[in-house]
Design a protein around this motif. Structure first.
Motif, mmCIF file in Angstrom:
data_model
loop_
_atom_site.group_PDB
_atom_site.id
_atom_site.type_symbol
_atom_site.label_atom_id
_atom_site.label_comp_id
_atom_site.label_asym_id
_atom_site.label_seq_id
_atom_site.Cartn_x
_atom_site.Cartn_y
_atom_site.Cartn_z
ATOM 1 N N ARG A 153 0.830 -1.204 0.000
ATOM 2 C CA ARG A 153 0.000 0.000 0.000
ATOM 3 C C ARG A 153 0.865 1.254 0.000
ATOM 4 O O ARG A 153 1.771 1.408 0.812
ATOM 5 C CB ARG A 153 -0.901 -0.029 1.239
ATOM 6 N N ASN A 154 0.585 2.172 -0.930
ATOM 7 C CA ASN A 154 1.157 3.516 -0.868
ATOM 8 C C ASN A 154 0.285 4.327 0.083
ATOM 9 O O ASN A 154 -0.912 4.469 -0.144
ATOM 10 C CB ASN A 154 1.154 4.154 -2.257
ATOM 11 N N PRO A 155 0.811 4.850 1.165
ATOM 12 C CA PRO A 155 -0.031 5.483 2.196
ATOM 13 C C PRO A 155 -0.731 6.767 1.744
ATOM 14 O O PRO A 155 -1.701 7.190 2.375
ATOM 15 C CB PRO A 155 0.958 5.766 3.329
ATOM 16 N N GLU A 156 -0.277 7.387 0.677
ATOM 17 C CA GLU A 156 -0.847 8.670 0.258
ATOM 18 C C GLU A 156 -2.208 8.469 -0.414
ATOM 19 O O GLU A 156 -2.334 7.691 -1.351
ATOM 20 C CB GLU A 156 0.105 9.359 -0.721
ATOM 21 N N PRO A 157 -3.262 9.169 0.028
ATOM 22 C CA PRO A 157 -4.567 9.074 -0.641
ATOM 23 C C PRO A 157 -4.477 9.491 -2.108
ATOM 24 O O PRO A 157 -3.689 10.359 -2.479
ATOM 25 C CB PRO A 157 -5.443 10.043 0.163
ATOM 26 N N ARG A 158 -5.239 8.841 -2.949
ATOM 27 C CA ARG A 158 -5.322 9.086 -4.385
ATOM 28 C C ARG A 158 -4.013 8.765 -5.115
ATOM 29 O O ARG A 158 -3.793 9.232 -6.230
ATOM 30 C CB ARG A 158 -5.728 10.538 -4.691
ATOM 31 N N SER A 159 -3.172 7.968 -4.499
ATOM 32 C CA SER A 159 -1.869 7.687 -5.110
ATOM 33 C C SER A 159 -1.848 6.393 -5.906
ATOM 34 O O SER A 159 -0.921 6.156 -6.676
ATOM 35 C CB SER A 159 -0.796 7.607 -4.021
ATOM 36 N N MET A 160 -2.873 5.551 -5.743
ATOM 37 C CA MET A 160 -2.884 4.249 -6.409
ATOM 38 C C MET A 160 -4.018 4.226 -7.442
ATOM 39 O O MET A 160 -5.165 4.546 -7.130
ATOM 40 C CB MET A 160 -3.065 3.122 -5.381
ATOM 41 N N LYS A 161 -3.666 3.853 -8.679
ATOM 42 C CA LYS A 161 -4.667 3.847 -9.754
ATOM 43 C C LYS A 161 -4.546 2.573 -10.584
ATOM 44 O O LYS A 161 -3.484 1.944 -10.648
ATOM 45 C CB LYS A 161 -4.506 5.076 -10.652
ATOM 46 N N ARG A 162 -5.648 2.232 -11.214
ATOM 47 C CA ARG A 162 -5.711 1.108 -12.137
ATOM 48 C C ARG A 162 -6.587 1.551 -13.301
ATOM 49 O O ARG A 162 -7.809 1.532 -13.209
ATOM 50 C CB ARG A 162 -6.274 -0.117 -11.429
ATOM 51 N N GLY A 163 -5.952 2.049 -14.377
ATOM 52 C CA GLY A 163 -6.721 2.637 -15.465
ATOM 53 C C GLY A 163 -7.388 3.922 -14.997
ATOM 54 O O GLY A 163 -6.740 4.815 -14.447
ATOM 55 N N ASN A 164 -8.714 4.015 -15.192
ATOM 56 C CA ASN A 164 -9.435 5.201 -14.728
ATOM 57 C C ASN A 164 -10.031 4.998 -13.338
ATOM 58 O O ASN A 164 -10.871 5.774 -12.886
ATOM 59 C CB ASN A 164 -10.567 5.559 -15.709
ATOM 60 N N LYS A 165 -9.575 3.948 -12.646
ATOM 61 C CA LYS A 165 -10.092 3.642 -11.308
ATOM 62 C C LYS A 165 -9.069 4.022 -10.240
ATOM 63 O O LYS A 165 -7.877 3.704 -10.349
ATOM 64 C CB LYS A 165 -10.403 2.149 -11.182
ATOM 65 N N LEU A 166 -9.549 4.716 -9.231
ATOM 66 C CA LEU A 166 -8.744 4.980 -8.045
ATOM 67 C C LEU A 166 -8.784 3.737 -7.160
ATOM 68 O O LEU A 166 -9.851 3.170 -6.929
ATOM 69 C CB LEU A 166 -9.293 6.178 -7.281
ATOM 70 N N VAL A 167 -7.622 3.323 -6.678
ATOM 71 C CA VAL A 167 -7.529 2.106 -5.861
ATOM 72 C C VAL A 167 -7.249 2.505 -4.415
ATOM 73 O O VAL A 167 -6.394 3.361 -4.149
ATOM 74 C CB VAL A 167 -6.419 1.174 -6.381
ATOM 75 N N GLY A 168 -7.986 1.897 -3.495
ATOM 76 C CA GLY A 168 -7.786 2.198 -2.086
ATOM 77 C C GLY A 168 -7.693 0.947 -1.239
ATOM 78 O O GLY A 168 -8.394 -0.038 -1.486
ATOM 79 N N TYR A 169 -6.783 0.977 -0.251
ATOM 80 C CA TYR A 169 -6.653 -0.090 0.734
ATOM 81 C C TYR A 169 -7.134 0.461 2.078
ATOM 82 O O TYR A 169 -6.744 1.563 2.484
ATOM 83 C CB TYR A 169 -5.201 -0.540 0.899
#
Length: 746
Positions: free
Chosen positions: A421-437
């Motif tokens: 997990r990258n701890p920064e919000p809005r930092s993880m993406k998959r195409g046009n989807k924002l990914v969150g843990y």
């Protein structure tokens, strides 16, 4: 010598074939001769009085036998206590058809009894009712200023009030290095099991009834009927072997039971009353609740102040209370606490326990607040929980009988891949989807009550065990059979567990995740008593090889009593029956927690939940892509049925977080989406990759089986974990449940 265990094996549900082939009979499916059908008429106003009720047109129809209203109903018990049940909160229990007063929208006001269900339903719509309406209030938010403390009652024994304040919260909070203050809301939810409520009453003459009821407690329904209608307990038999889901809705006798029994006694006929889906919204619900939290921590992340207040809905006639705010100091060691719980009486029916009542509500607020605190401190959310880990329940100052939550965190994080997990919000993406843990902790109490069991063994070594407990789809039948097989050392196919009949030995209502921990020890104790009886008879056999042995020196396996130290020294069960000229032998045993010992330690089941979500950056659409729940719940009797319970809770957690809510139009005081078309629940596309881990946990304190409940723990951590994952994906912190896409694109 060791024997092969039944406990711990993933045995298929013993009733599974009956259920999938349709041969399992539910309460509304029993073939009864000369059966009449009842259909309930419900009020269309929220508060007021019935001025007149005209049944003339309906009564003219061929096939209509009787119409019961408050004007012509038979008399029933006078005293409130006679209407109470095992799960009744403090207050005055609602009495159907008592008088012309309307207390809530959808209240039952009449019963049409006819020769067919269709005729009863048609006739019900011909009844004309004139009301005198009164002002009403159903809005929790608009009336939160009227909140008050709950009334005290016996229910507080299982749902304790908030513990007294500790330390000085105000001073500690102000001095905290990091402070978080948040407000939370969640809406009304209804249970909606697949099987709707139905009662079939067989009139056996002389006020003797056999009742097939949709219930989570056969003895509870039996007591209710006997007390309300002035019948002898022995003349009321309630049977419920198959229950198509309950989730708490069957913990209290519902009004179709009252109506069916009243009609049967009046007409001296067999009567069935079935509720339709819309009527399932006219009794019981998870109450909407408002919450406020204030958490403070030092620079190292150690919690030093915790405030949690909840304001819940209740009816005007009962004080329904949940355990909402007590969980923080049970999980985290906080020296300065202030916990408050208040109720707002409104013109609604009393709320009702719904899977993890209070726990799934309170943990939503607690675990989101912890997540907010982690971001403010720039500490990993998992690390923050480890920093605040404790083996002590600080509400009681007692050590937990077992607590493998730390291992839940570690194993769950490893399986999920939390380290990626990258701890920064809005930092993880998959195409046009924002990914969150996101992650959260779960906790639920590990209770145990009294139960009894009867065991009978025949000379051909076939065993019957009886207990009145129901099986609401959790696998109770299978698990109890496994416990008996293990204790007796007999094949599982030689054990028959008979259940769900009020004529059988006592079991409490099935709820609160205490069924296996309550009925299991009763079954175990009955089997042990049978083993001791067989052992004592084996010792006195002519030339017995066990004459000098002690009970602790033997095991029971494959129909033999075998000396542990020498497996060649043994006595066959059949020999014991033959030489004692026995056809069968029977024992009834009681099992209950020792009150002097049981209170010495805190008892709970724990979980750690990890969730990945995808959020469409433009449309705000939310998908729960995968989730891992790691559970520490003592010994797992059947991993297959246990996993099913946790998965069901996880799915309901998705529902609670993203879908489920009953909408009230407060102008009418009415639920507007009382159907499964508009009351949204997850479908297959909403449920993707879900994984369950059972962490090894040994606990010989909770009971001799070492088992804890798992029905509730699967849901409590899911909603906050999802909300936390949505924040990580989007940077938007949403405190209201359910979370809809419009909250992310506004």
């Amino acid at each position: 010598m060791t024997k092969l265990p039944s406990i711990g094996q993933p045995i298929n549900r013993l009733e599974g074939v009956q259920k999938v082939t349709g041969t399992a009979k539910y309460s509304g499916e029993y073939n009864v001769d000369d059966l009449l059908y009842g259909y309930v008429v419900n009020s269309t106003i929220t508060k007021g009085k019935i001025k007149s009720i005209d049944t003339a047109e309906a009564e003219k129809l061929d096939g209509v036998i009787s119409i019961l209203t408050h004007e012509n109903r038979p008399s029933t018990a006078w005293f409130d206590l006679q209407y109470a049940d095992m799960d009744a909160p403090p207050g005055t229990v609602f009495k159907p058809l008592k008088d012309n007063e309307i207390k809530y929208n959808g209240q039952p006001i009449a019963l049409v009894v006819a020769e067919t269900f269709e005729m009863a339903r048609y006739a019900a719509h011909l009844i004309k009712v004139v009301y005198t309406e009164e002002e009403f209030s159903t809005d929790l938010v608009g009336n939160k200023g009227k909140a008050r403390e709950p009334k005290k009652g016996l229910a507080s024994l299982l749902k304790p009030p908030p513990p007294k304040p500790t330390g000085d919260f105000g001073r500690a909070y102000q001095a905290s290095f990091a402070k978080i203050e948040s407000d939370f809301t969640h809406g009304t939810e209804h249970h909606n099991p697949m099987e709707m409520f139905a009662t079939t009453v067989v009139y056996e003459g002389k006020d003797k009834l056999k009742i097939y009821d949709k219930t989570q407690g056969t003895i509870n329904s039996q007591m209710y009927v006997a007390n309300v209608f002035g019948l002898k307990m022995k003349n009321v038999q309630v049977i419920a072997p198959f229950v198509g889901g309950g989730f708490g809705s069957g913990l209290r006798p519902q009004y179709q039971l009252f109506m069916a029994v009243m009609a049967s006694l009046k007409l001296k006929r067999n009567v069935r009353v079935t509720l339709d889906r819309a009527q399932m919204y006219t009794f019981g619900h998870r109450p909407p609740t408002l919450q406020t939290t204030k958490f403070g921590a030092d620079e190292n992340g150690k919690l030093n102040a915790a405030y949690h207040k909840a304001i819940g809905e209740t009816s005007q006639f009962e004080d329904y209370v949940e355990t909402v705010v007590n969980w923080t100091p049970m999980l985290y060691p906080v020296e300065n606490t202030l916990l408050e719980h208040e109720l707002v009486p409104l013109d609604v029916y009393s709320p009702l326990d719904m899977r993890a009542p209070g726990g799934s509500t309170g943990m939503h607020a607690i675990e989101i607040t912890m997540d907010e605190l982690a971001y403010k401190l720039k500490i990993d959310p998992l690390e923050l929980r480890l920093i605040n880990y404790s083996d002590i329940d600080t509400t009681s100052g007692k050590e937990y009988s077992s607590k493998e939550l730390k291992e839940c965190y570690l194993q769950g994080a490893e399986r999920f891949g939390w380290k990626d997990r990258n701890p920064e919000p809005r930092s993880m993406k998959r195409g046009n989807k924002l990914v969150g843990y996101g992650m959260a902790t779960g906790i639920w109490e590990a209770n145990r009550l009294l139960a009894r069991a009867e065991i009978t063994m025949t000379k051909d070594l076939k065993v019957e065990i009886k207990n009145a407990v129901t099986d609401i789809g959790t696998g109770t039948l299978t698990v109890m059979t496994q416990i008996a097989a293990d204790e007796l050392g007999l094949p599982i196919e030689d054990i028959t567990f008979l259940y769900a009949d009020s004529k059988m030995p006592f079991a409490p209502i099935q709820g609160g995740s205490f069924t296996v921990a309550t009925v299991g020890p009763a079954v175990q104790e009955a089997c042990r008593a049978m083993n001791k009886r067989l052992f004592n008879k084996a010792k006195v056999l002519r030339n017995s090889p066990l004459a000098k042995a002690k009970f602790k020196d033997v095991i029971f396996d494959q129909g033999f009593i075998i000396l542990k130290s020498d497996s060649n020294v043994k006595v066959n069960f059949k020999q014991i029956f033959e030489e004692n000229n026995l056809k069968a032998t029977q024992i009834t045993s009681t099992a209950m927690p020792n009150p002097l010992r049981h209170g010495k330690k805190a008892r709970a089941v724990h979980s750690a939940v990890f969730v990945e979500v995808e959020v469409d950056e433009e449309l705000g659409m939310i998908e729960v892509k995968r989730a891992v729940t790691a559970v520490a719940a003592g010994k797992i009797i059947n991993p297959k049925t246990a996993e099913s319970q946790i998965l069901g809770g996880m799915i309901w957690g998705i529902s609670k977080a993203l879908h489920e809510e009953t909408i009230t139009d407060h102008r009418f005081g009415k639920y507007m989406n009382a159907n499964l078309g508009e009351y949204h629940i997850p479908v297959h596309a909403d449920v993707q990759d879900l994984n369950v881990i059972f962490v090894k946990e040994d606990d010989n304190f909770v009971n001799d089986l070492g088992v804890k409940g798992i029905g509730e723990i699967g849901i409590v951590g899911m909603p906050p974990a999802i909300a936390n994952a949505i924040y990580h994906a989007t940077g938007r912190r949403i405190h209201n449940l359910p979370i809809h896409f419009d909250q992310l694109i506004s």
